[in-house]
Write an enzyme that holds these catalytic residues in place. Structure first.
Site, PDB file in Angstrom:
ATOM      1  CG  HIS A 155       0.879  -7.546  -6.867  1.00 32.42           C
ATOM      2  ND1 HIS A 155       0.112  -8.615  -6.535  1.00 32.42           N
ATOM      3  CD2 HIS A 155       1.036  -6.819  -5.735  1.00 32.42           C
ATOM      4  CE1 HIS A 155      -0.194  -8.527  -5.244  1.00 32.42           C
ATOM      5  NE2 HIS A 155       0.366  -7.451  -4.728  1.00 32.42           N
TER       6      HIS A 155
ATOM      7  CG  ASN B  55       8.871  -6.775  -2.070  1.00 34.23           C
ATOM      8  OD1 ASN B  55       9.112  -7.204  -0.950  1.00 34.23           O
ATOM      9  ND2 ASN B  55       7.949  -5.871  -2.312  1.00 34.23           N
TER      10      ASN B  55
ATOM     11  CB  THR C  60      -0.087  -3.557  -2.915  1.00 35.37           C
ATOM     12  OG1 THR C  60       1.023  -3.380  -2.045  1.00 35.37           O
ATOM     13  CG2 THR C  60      -0.570  -2.219  -3.404  1.00 35.37           C
TER      14      THR C  60
ATOM     15  NE  ARG D 275       1.826  -3.857   3.575  1.00 35.20           N
ATOM     16  CZ  ARG D 275       0.634  -3.576   3.043  1.00 35.20           C
ATOM     17  NH1 ARG D 275      -0.212  -2.808   3.685  1.00 35.20           N
ATOM     18  NH2 ARG D 275       0.286  -4.080   1.884  1.00 35.20           N
TER      19      ARG D 275
ATOM     20  CD  GLU E 147       5.687  -2.256  -9.590  1.00 34.99           C
ATOM     21  OE1 GLU E 147       6.373  -1.475  -8.918  1.00 34.99           O
ATOM     22  OE2 GLU E 147       5.372  -3.398  -9.198  1.00 34.99           O
TER      23      GLU E 147
ATOM     24  CG  HIS F 247       7.051 -12.515   1.320  1.00 35.75           C
ATOM     25  ND1 HIS F 247       6.043 -11.868   1.986  1.00 35.75           N
ATOM     26  CD2 HIS F 247       6.503 -12.927   0.157  1.00 35.75           C
ATOM     27  CE1 HIS F 247       4.954 -11.875   1.253  1.00 35.75           C
ATOM     28  NE2 HIS F 247       5.203 -12.507   0.123  1.00 35.75           N
TER      29      HIS F 247
ATOM     30  CD  GLU G  33       5.574  -1.867  -2.852  1.00 39.06           C
ATOM     31  OE1 GLU G  33       6.469  -2.654  -3.220  1.00 39.06           O
ATOM     32  OE2 GLU G  33       4.410  -2.222  -2.605  1.00 39.06           O
TER      33      GLU G  33
ATOM     34  NE  ARG H 200       0.674  -5.664   7.114  1.00 37.66           N
ATOM     35  CZ  ARG H 200      -0.340  -5.750   6.258  1.00 37.66           C
ATOM     36  NH1 ARG H 200      -0.347  -6.691   5.349  1.00 37.66           N
ATOM     37  NH2 ARG H 200      -1.349  -4.914   6.332  1.00 37.66           N
TER      38      ARG H 200
ATOM     39  CG  HIS I 154       5.141  -1.867   1.037  1.00 36.26           C
ATOM     40  ND1 HIS I 154       3.955  -2.404   0.598  1.00 36.26           N
ATOM     41  CD2 HIS I 154       4.822  -0.637   1.509  1.00 36.26           C
ATOM     42  CE1 HIS I 154       2.971  -1.546   0.802  1.00 36.26           C
ATOM     43  NE2 HIS I 154       3.468  -0.463   1.364  1.00 36.26           N
TER      44      HIS I 154
END
Ligand code: PXP
Length: 239
Positions: free
Chosen positions: A190, A6, A100, A44, A150, A9, A69, A48, A42
Site C-alpha cells: 500500500h 495489483n 483500502t 469489490r 500483509e 487500476h 483481494e 467499481r 481486488h
C-alpha cells in the site's frame, strides 16, 4: 524480495469509458512476462474496477500466483471457492473509500473471520490478512491460522518528515521481525513507489511487496513491461 502487481487500476481506466480496454487480463500477462511473481486483483462489492469476468479469466491465464483481494463476505467467499485463487488477501472494505484505508480490525470478536479462513483453507486456498503493523494484530493473525500477514505500509507512505518516516519504518521492521520469528510469512503493501520502496527492501523479513498504483501510473509513460522491470530491479537490488 518478490513482487506482486495489483492490476485494479487498469480496470479503473476501462470503467472510466465503460468499454473493453484497457484489459486487466492483458496487463497481468505483460506483468508476468516482465518478471512479476504474482498478480493481485481486488473484487469489490460495487465492482467499481475488477469484475467477475476479470477474476475468472485471470484465474485461467495467471501462471505465477493469483491473489484475490476481498472482504470476507458470504458473496466473496462463494466466488473465491468457485474460482480457486492461489491466495486470498482479506481486507476491510468501506463502500465510499477511494482505496483500502486501513488493516483489518482484529481486536474484537473474530469468530466470523475464523469461519471464513477455515472455509478457504478447506479448499486449499492460502489466506493473507492485511493488518496494520502492530504486534497485537500479528498475534491474532497467528491465532486465526493465517499463512501470511500483509503489513499495511500506507501510514509509512504518508509520513512527511524524515523523523516520522524512520519511526514508522522501524515499527514495520520490528513487527516484521517478531512475526517472522513466529513462523508466519510477512509481506507488505500500500502506497509503495519507486522512491519509498528502497528502505522497505532492506527489511529482510518482508518476503514480498504488493504494488499497484505507482507501477500502473508509470506504465502510462514508459509502457507496462518497463515499469515492472524498473521496480523489479529495485527490489532485487539489481542496480
Ligand atoms: N495491498 C492491499 C491490501 C491493497 O488494498 C492495495 C491497494 O489496492 C495494495 C496492496 C496496493 O496499493 P497501491 O495501489 O497503493 O500500490
Amino acid at each position: 524480495m518478490k513482487l506482486s502487481i495489483n492490476v485494479d487500476h487498469v480496470a479503473t481506466l476501462r470503467e472510466a469509458r465503460g468499454e473493453n480496454e484497457p484489459d486487466p487480463v492483458v496487463a497481468a500477462g505483460i506483468c508476468e512476462l516482465a518478471g512479476a511473481d504474482g498478480i493481485v486483483c481486488h473484487l469489490r462489492e460495487d465492482r467499481r474496477h475488477i469484475n467477475d469476468r476479470d477474476v475468472r479469466l485471470l484465474r485461467e491465464i495467471v501462471n505465477t500466483k493469483l491473489d484475490l483481494e476481498m472482504a470476507g463476505t458470504d458473496e466473496m467467499v462463494k466466488i473465491a471457492i468457485e474460482i480457486l485463487p492461489d491466495l486470498v488477501t482479506l481486507v476491510p472494505e468501506k463502500r465510499q473509500e477511494l482505496t483500502t484505508e486501513g488493516g483489518l480490525d482484529l481486536s474484537s470478536d473474530n469468530s466470523r473471520l475464523s469461519d471464513v479462513i477455515k472455509e478457504l483453507h478447506s479448499k486449499d486456498i492460502k489466506v493473507s490478512l492485511f493488518i496494520d503493523p502492530n504486534p497485537a494484530a500479528v498475534d491474532k493473525a497467528i491465532e486465526l491460522n493465517a499463512e501470511i500477514i500483509e503489513l499495511h505500509t500506507g501510514r509509512f507512505a504518508n509520513m512527511r518528515t524524515e523523523k516520522d518516516v524512520l519511526l514508522e519504518l522501524s515499527r514495520i521492521g520490528a513487527v516484521a521481525r517478531m512475526a517472522s520469528e513466529q513462523g508466519i510469512i510477512v509481506t507488505a503493501g500500500h502506497g509503495l513507489h519507486y522512491s519509498n520502496i528502497f528502505p522497505v527492501v532492506n527489511i529482510p523479513e518482508i518476503q514480498e511487496v504488493s504494488i499497484g498504483h505507482s507501477i500502473i501510473s508509470r506504465a502510462v509513460f514508459t509502457g507496462l513491461h518497463k515499469a515492472v522491470e524498473d521496480m523489479i530491479r529495485i527490489i532485487r537490488k539489481n542496480y
